[in-house]
Design a protein around this motif. Structure first.
Motif, short mmCIF file in Angstrom:
data_model
loop_
_atom_site.label_atom_id
_atom_site.label_comp_id
_atom_site.label_asym_id
_atom_site.label_seq_id
_atom_site.Cartn_x
_atom_site.Cartn_y
_atom_site.Cartn_z
N GLU A 1 0.84 -1.21 0.00
CA GLU A 1 0.00 0.00 0.00
C GLU A 1 0.87 1.25 0.00
O GLU A 1 0.56 2.25 -0.63
CB GLU A 1 -0.92 0.01 1.24
CG GLU A 1 -2.15 -0.88 1.11
CD GLU A 1 -3.03 -0.54 -0.09
OE1 GLU A 1 -3.49 0.61 -0.19
OE2 GLU A 1 -3.24 -1.41 -0.94
N ASN A 2 2.00 1.19 0.74
CA ASN A 2 2.92 2.32 0.78
C ASN A 2 3.64 2.48 -0.56
O ASN A 2 3.76 3.59 -1.09
CB ASN A 2 3.93 2.12 1.92
CG ASN A 2 4.97 3.22 1.97
OD1 ASN A 2 6.15 2.98 1.80
ND2 ASN A 2 4.54 4.45 2.20
N VAL A 3 4.10 1.36 -1.13
CA VAL A 3 4.82 1.39 -2.41
C VAL A 3 3.92 1.93 -3.53
O VAL A 3 4.39 2.60 -4.44
CB VAL A 3 5.37 -0.02 -2.76
CG1 VAL A 3 5.96 -0.05 -4.16
CG2 VAL A 3 6.42 -0.44 -1.75
N LYS A 4 2.61 1.67 -3.40
CA LYS A 4 1.65 2.16 -4.41
C LYS A 4 1.66 3.68 -4.53
O LYS A 4 1.32 4.23 -5.56
CB LYS A 4 0.22 1.70 -4.06
CG LYS A 4 -0.10 0.30 -4.54
CD LYS A 4 -1.53 -0.04 -4.21
CE LYS A 4 -1.85 -1.48 -4.53
NZ LYS A 4 -3.24 -1.81 -4.16
N SER A 5 2.03 4.37 -3.45
CA SER A 5 2.12 5.84 -3.53
C SER A 5 3.56 6.29 -3.80
O SER A 5 3.78 7.39 -4.31
CB SER A 5 1.60 6.49 -2.24
OG SER A 5 2.29 6.00 -1.12
N VAL A 6 4.55 5.44 -3.48
CA VAL A 6 5.96 5.80 -3.74
C VAL A 6 6.27 5.69 -5.23
O VAL A 6 6.89 6.59 -5.81
CB VAL A 6 6.93 4.90 -2.92
CG1 VAL A 6 8.38 5.19 -3.30
CG2 VAL A 6 6.73 5.10 -1.43
#
Length: 1438
Positions: free
Chosen positions: A1087-1092
């Motif tokens: 979920e974090n990588v999806k915004s990074v």
């Protein structure tokens, strides 16, 4: 296709003729040429067909090869195209050829367009919507055009997590983690082998030294010791992490290296074209088209360079992201399997630091790792080209570069030392913060916030001191960096003109050299930075290698091959070389048995359970074996931040019938009615919105629902009321409970349960002293029997319960009737009917989604940071930087003037005085620029350190003062994120961004000034270019900023989940749910990588567009130089173009970066502005010895936890006299603990007042109130630090006083037995003490304060009866002159109270002496009957 079809038809005939045997003929040259041509054409066609086939097979939507094939074909045909057009203007001689060429050219153009269009199958279209990158064509990929949809969306409205695209398979945590783990295993195994060899070598050298020791003196032995210590400094397998990262990501590394190499080579083409351009402007006879060709060439080279650079950056930043993902996943995976030895070395705060700071450092370094070879390469090529321009004079410049290296190495080494120090303080600060936030309620209850705040501020001050030194060091680096190019220029030019009078500095030489020096500036700047970054990351590498190579929990610690259900045989210790806690234990339990484990505090009961779970280290001959799956209920319940239903299901499938059965058996039905969302109510972190008893019952329900074979129950009944305990035993644990056919081990202090168990194990100091049934142990007359005889009261209770046909005194039916009656009353009194689903969702949701700012960052946020820096500092720094930039522009204008001398003195001797003047002024302006930048940086360093200090100080101060309700509804991870990630950004990222932005802005203004000065025509395109710049920037910044916010918000759950996992590790391992938690962690990271990932791509989207605009600036500067070559001199042309090449693109990037980073200030200020609880000290101060009498009065006191929730106390009115001993009882969750919260004003009144000795507590300062009350809380919370600090954090008391209270709290023997005594280090959360010992320490705290009012919140739940009896005696004697309020689950502890207050649903239903209440036969009588207490008992006690 017609001619191709014809060729295919003829092919068989020709192939047959080839196979026929014929006489050998000599082949002509023409024949060979034809065959080569035909073969080449066929090969091209086959290659095109293969390429197309491969593309379809690999799910590509287009072919880059085909696109280039058609593009080259079209470009090559442009020349005949214009030739034929020119000829046609005169006369068309060959009409068929003319027509066929233009038809074929048109078809080629169509083919080119078609090759640039995505070819997507209908079934793949839906899949492509979730990730547009999969549908992107080659052109779209190289220009990042596929990102435009997200950028446009981000501009129209703030982006949310749902807008993020699905990740590609290769970017998912699952895929990366698998590849990384497999490579890590290989490398780590090899490292372990190396480490073992090293240890063997050390051991053999030690033996040799021992033999030599007989002949050597003491001094040599001392030297040997020193050597040994040095060898042992790295006592873990090392040097395996970097090879693992390389093996995992080598292809992306190789790809990015290729693009970097091409870009580096292209970088040096531009100065050569610039050289030709200047020569063209000097030669007025050359054709104009030559100038236009150079301008176009410069544009093409710049475009190619931009494309390669962005592809390189894209791969490098994705690599950084993947490395961070791999490290975070590896640390989490390791955390699930670490042994107790490793756990002891690493606190939760330190492990969180591994996945935040250390993983980020690796990510940052890998993003720029290619600069390690690229910078030296650029330096070498630059110097080679400078040699061509300036001859041996270039060596003088090289000497300056070489001299810079050792200085930079020295600075880097010093920086590493400071960085290591900084990391240590950062770790310490986060460790203290983690503890403070976890134990915030205790700090508030004891009014200890100032002590811990001072502790955190002290560490922070040390951290800032190191940061200041590090920043000063960076300022020196910046000074050298700024001076380096100017110095290299100065030395090279000075030597060039000084060596020979014939050497004239022409515009061609000067500005080609300047362009090369500008190229040289980047590697010179980056090389020290990359070395410093490697140095910093080395520290992180060591920490990660130490943690990841740490000892795992023993895989075969618990065997599964026994005929018995449970076998435990041998000696067990918490650490490999520690003193064993369980000695020669021999235990065999048959399937279906219920076994009770009893013993005093610290006798090893919990250790026995841990041994069966495989958590302890066993000696070689020992074994622990279990048959089947395990369910475990720990002594302190571990509750997840999830719904109550999810806490009970714990990953098992939902079976409504079984769920309801378990809820009923665990007496949770009435609680579900009280909770606003029932089973779907969200439980806060660590079960913050449940009482101690409710948490324990949820923990028990989790075990009961799991349908395991073996149940290990570590004293689950101590935290609940006596009658609820009876209900749980009867319906869950006991012979008739829902677990009746399962194997159960019950650790308990409740003697009344013992007659109903199959077997009792008695532990004394880690040794099994007796095993047997209740009756056989009673008959044997051993230690157990003596212990029971000491407590005659409990014995009588037991005798009665035994006479009742060996069943518990209270029947399930009776209790159900009581609970149902209460439930009906509660339905009317405290539950609002929830009308619709929205209301239901509102009340279920305790933890709100993290608030996230949207839209532009407000100017007030920038002003807030500048205010924290100090207006004076900011203004002076900006002015100093401006003067430095003026010096830089002046230096270049001076150089432009200098180059005119070559024309003036073309055929004359160059005057030495003029030469010296030129060199002197040029050098002076260069040094002035360096000095001003150094001065500006120093001022900014001091200002930013001041801002960091102020913002952290305010954040910490406010966090200590926010009301408890904030911590109930906010995950600790979210607050820690402010102190970790956001403070790190304020400390390091914002100062760098601000400095770069100021320098960048001034640089851009200088560039535009010089270009406009050189070619006034340029002002025509300046305005449209500026408008495009502005809009592209605005478009991008909106998206970028929001993506950074989403990154910050989606990072908090990673830390929260990690912290939660570490604290509940034993439970997760007991249930064997490691895989499920790993999957959850992977989802959280994804979920974090999806915004990074979109942030990385949007940066490239911006950069490629700005680079193209920058390339247009260069093109127009060249174009206008060609147009007006007759009116301007070559020096100004060189200056103009070399400035234009010195890219303008950085400004938008820096603006975005600054705006993105400044969000951290906003996030911190959000928490600074949270409304505080009441003042700690007010003008209304109580008398010095207040409270003297200890009289308490409640007047119609009403309270709720949060606005919008129901009242928890409904108009409490009572009067408690001085020195009265009041017992407060009722079912768990009925408001007993809320009453104590009100006394300490943890929650404030809605209506009514509380008086202590006639003073209204609402008018007092919180610290005046809390410091004069004493509480022994339900959960014994300890902090990292010494035993003494945990008792007296303000150092108010002498050692004698502390030893005295330790004696009174029965801990003196334990403390005296410790080598360190009062300086014994308590580990995080008091892990190295038993729960009973922690509870006794809390009693010691109370004895030390000894105020007139004491509240006991189930203070003896975790201790055995003997210790409980001693504690009760201590309280009676030591607090005889105090007013004591005892919240009790076990009624026997309050039967000697002056009066008993019975609460039900937040109201007082009975309040009288125990005898009167028993005579009245009301609520208290029913509860006493449940607990087996009669009026006869109460009179005996009294």
């Amino acid at each position: 296709w017609i001619p191709l079809g014809f060729m295919w038809l003829c092919a068989p005939h020709h192939l047959i003729s080839l196979c026929k045997r014929t006489t050998k003929k000599r082949m002509s040259k023409l024949y060979l040429c034809k065959q080569v041509m035909h073969t080449t054409i066929w090969m091209c066609i086959l290659l095109l067909l293969c390429q197309e086939g491969l593309r379809r097979k690999g799910k590509h939507v287009d072919s880059a090869t085909l696109f280039f094939f058609w593009l080259l074909l079209v470009v090559c045909d442009i020349f005949p195209f214009q030739t034929l057009i020119r000829a046609a203007l005169r006369e068309v001689s060959d009409v068929p050829r003319f027509c066929l060429f233009y038809i074929s050219f048109g078809l080629e153009l169509v083919a080119l367009v078609l090759s640039a269009v995505a070819d997507i199958s209908p079934e793949a279209k839906e899949h492509m919507k979730k990730n547009p990158e999969k549908a992107a064509t080659f052109l779209s990929r190289i220009t990042f055009n596929w990102t435009s949809s997200l950028v446009v969306t981000g501009y129209k409205r703030p982006l949310v997590q749902e807008d993020m695209w699905d990740l590609k398979d290769i970017d998912t945590t699952d895929h990366i983690s698998q590849v990384f783990s497999s490579n890590m295993k290989t490398e780590l195994d090899a490292a372990r082998v190396r480490y073992q060899k090293k240890l063997q070598k050390c051991a053999s050298s030690k033996r040799d030294n021992a033999r030599e020791g007989e002949f050597h003196n003491e001094m040599s032995n001392g030297l040997g010791k020193g050597k040994k210590n040095k060898e042992q400094s790295e006592d873990y397998p090392n040097s395996w992490l970097v090879p693992t990262i390389y093996k995992t990501f080598k292809w992306i590394l190789i790809e990015s290296a290729f693009f970097k190499l091409v870009q580096d080579i292209l970088t040096f083409v531009s100065p050569q074209i610039l050289k030709l351009m200047i020569a063209f402007t000097e030669d007025k006879t050359s054709y104009a088209w030559v100038g236009y060709m150079y301008a176009t060439l410069l544009l093409l080279v710049a475009v190619l360079q931009s494309l390669c650079l962005q592809q390189y950056f894209q791969r490098c930043f994705v690599l950084g992201m993947q490395v961070r993902t791999a490290i975070m996943a590896a640390v989490y995976k390791k955390a699930l399997v670490v042994s107790n030895n490793t756990r002891k070395e690493w606190t939760v705060g330190e492990t969180v630091n591994l996945i935040s700071t250390d993983a980020q450092r690796f990510s940052d370094l890998t993003s720029f790792i290619h600069l390690l070879w690229s910078c030296p390469l650029q330096i070498i090529i630059s110097i080679a080209f400078l040699w061509i321009e300036l001859g041996p004079a270039a060596l003088a410049g090289r000497t300056v570069v070489v001299l810079m290296v050792p200085i930079n190495v020295l600075l880097a080494d010093k920086a590493r030392q400071y960085q290591m120090e900084n990391m240590k303080f950062k770790d310490d600060r986060l460790k203290v913060m983690n503890e403070m936030l976890n134990g915030i309620k205790i700090l508030k209850l004891y009014a200890w916030e100032p002590s811990f705040q001072a502790q955190a501020e002290d560490i922070r001050e040390k951290e800032l001191k190191v940061m200041t030194k590090f920043s000063y060091l960076s300022s020196v680096s910046t000074f050298l960096l700024t001076c380096a190019p100017a110095l290299v220029c100065l030395v090279s030019f000075a030597v060039f003109v000084g060596v020979s009078p014939d050497n004239m500095l022409t515009a061609e030489k000067a500005f080609t050299s300047i362009s090369l020096f500008n190229i040289l500036q980047f590697p010179l700047a980056m090389l020290p930075m990359i070395i410093a970054s490697i140095v910093q990351t080395t520290v992180s590498k060591k920490r990660l290698e130490k943690f990841l190579s740490g000892e795992d929990i023993e895989a075969g610690a618990v065997q599964h091959n026994s005929s018995f259900s449970i076998v435990c045989d041998g000696t067990f210790a918490w650490e490999r070389d520690a003193e064993p806690l369980l000695k020669n234990v021999s235990l065999e339990i048959k399937p279906g048995q219920l076994v009770a484990v009893v013993g005093a505090v610290g006798s090893g009961k919990s250790s026995l359970i841990s041994a069966l779970l495989g958590e302890m280290h066993k000696s070689d001959s020992s074994r622990a074996s279990v048959q089947g799956s395990i369910a475990y209920v720990p002594q302190q319940a571990w509750i997840q931040n999830a719904t109550l239903r999810d806490n009970v299901l714990f990953g098992s499938p939902n079976d409504e019938r079984r769920f309801n059965e378990v809820i009923k058996a665990c007496a949770l039905e009435p609680d579900l009615e009280l909770l606003p969302g029932g089973a779907l109510t969200e439980i806060g972190e660590k079960g913050i919105n449940l009482s101690g008893g409710q948490k324990q019952r949820v923990s028990l329900a989790r075990a009961a629902y799991s349908q395991a074979d073996i149940y290990l129950l570590d004293d689950p009944l101590s935290a609940v009321d006596a009658h609820v305990g009876k209900h749980l035993f009867e319906n869950v644990i006991g012979p008739n409970g829902i677990l009746q056919n399962k194997t159960r081990i019950l650790v308990t202090h409740g003697v009344s349960f013992l007659p109903h168990v199959d077997e009792i194990v008695v532990l004394v100091e880690g040794v099994v002293s007796e095993i047997g049934s209740y009756s056989s142990l009673r008959a044997s007359g051993g230690a157990f029997s003596e212990f029971l005889d000491t407590y005659a009261k409990e014995q009588r209770t037991r005798t009665r319960s035994e006479s009742g046909n060996n069943s518990l005194p209270v029947t399930a039916g009776e209790l159900t009737v009581q609970i149902t009656a209460r439930s009906l009353r509660r339905k009317n009194s405290s539950i609002r009917k929830i009308e619709n689903d929205d209301d239901l969702k509102k009340v279920q949701k305790l933890i709100e989604k993290e608030a996230m700012e949207t839209g532009w960052v407000k100017l007030s946020v920038f002003l807030q940071y500048l205010r924290a820096m100090g207006w004076g500092y900011t203004a002076v720094a900006a002015l100093v930087y401006f003067i430095g930039n003026v010096a830089f522009v002046g230096q270049n204008l001076w150089l432009s003037e200098w180059t005119k001398d070559a024309v003036v003195y073309a055929n004359e001797t160059y005057p030495p005085s003029l030469r010296d003047l030129r060199v002197g002024v040029f050098g002076a302006l260069g040094v002035a620029q360096g000095l001003f930048v150094f001065l500006g940086t120093l001022i900014l360093v001091n200002a930013s350190i001041a801002a960091s200090r102020i913002l952290h100080e305010r954040l910490l101060k406010n966090m200590m003062r926010v009301p408890m309700i904030f911590f109930d509804t906010t995950p600790i991870g979210r607050v820690v994120n402010r102190f970790a990630e956001d403070i790190f950004t304020i400390d390091e990222a914002i100062p760098n961004s601000l400095r770069s932005w100021i320098l960048c802005l001034l640089g851009v203004l200088g560039t535009l000034f010089v270009i406009c000065l050189a070619t006034p025509l340029f002002t025509i395109v300046l305005v449209p270019l500026a408008i495009i710049y502005y809009f592209v920037g605005r478009f991008y910044v909106a998206t970028s900023r929001q993506l950074r916010r989403l990154d910050s918000v989606s990072r908090s759950p990673i830390y929260s989940h990690f912290g939660e996992t570490v604290s509940g590790l034993t439970v997760i391992r007991a249930y064997n749910h490691q895989e499920r938690f790993l999957k959850h962690n992977e989802i959280t990271i994804d979920e974090n990588v999806k915004s990074v990932y979109p942030w990385i791509v949007s940066n490239r989207w911006l950069a490629i567009r700005l680079e193209f605009l920058g390339n247009l600036v260069v093109f127009f500067a060249c174009l206008f130089a060609v147009i007006s070559r007759d009116s301007i001199d070559s020096g100004i042309v060189g200056l103009s173009i070399s400035y234009a090449l010195n890219t303008l693109n950085l400004l938008v990037k820096m603006t975005s970066e600054l705006e993105t980073n400044i969000v951290a200030v906003k996030r911190v200020s959000e928490y600074i502005e949270i409304e505080n609880e009441a003042e700690w000290v007010t003008d209304t101060r109580p008398p010095k010895d207040w409270p003297e009498a200890g009289r308490l009065q409640f007047e119609n006191y009403k309270v709720h936890y949060r606005p919008g929730l129901d009242l928890v106390l409904h108009g409490i009115t009572c009067d408690i006299g001085s020195t009265e001993k009041i017992g407060i009882v009722d079912r768990t969750g009925a408001g007993k603990s809320s009453l104590t919260n009100c006394l300490f004003r943890i929650i404030e009144a809605v209506e009514g007042r509380i008086f202590i000795d006639g003073i209204d507590i609402a008018k007092l300062g919180l610290h005046d109130l809390r410091a004069n009350l004493t509480i022994i809380p339900q959960d014994p919370v300890l902090f990292c630090g010494t035993l003494r600090m945990n008792l007296d954090p303000f150092d108010k008391f002498s050692d004698e006083e502390i030893w005295k209270v330790l004696e009174l709290s029965h801990l003196k023997d334990f403390a005296a037995g410790l080598k360190e005594g009062l300086q014994y280090e308590v580990s995080e959360g008091g892990e190295n003490l038993s729960v009973g010992q922690r509870q006794l320490l809390c009693l010691a705290r109370a004895l030390l304060r000894k105020s007139r009012i004491l509240i006991l919140d189930e203070a003896t739940a975790a201790v055995d009866l003997e210790t409980d009896n001693l504690i009760q005696n201590t309280i009676r004697e030591e607090f005889s002159s105090c007013t004591v309020l005892t919240i009790a689950h076990h009624l026997h502890s309050i039967m000697d109270s002056s009066r008993v207050m019975v609460l039900d649903a937040g109201r007082i239903v009975e309040f009288d002496t125990p005898q009167n209440l028993l005579s009245n036969k009301g609520h208290f009588y029913a509860m006493a009957k449940d607990a087996g207490i009669t009026q006869q008992d109460s009179s005996t006690v009294l």
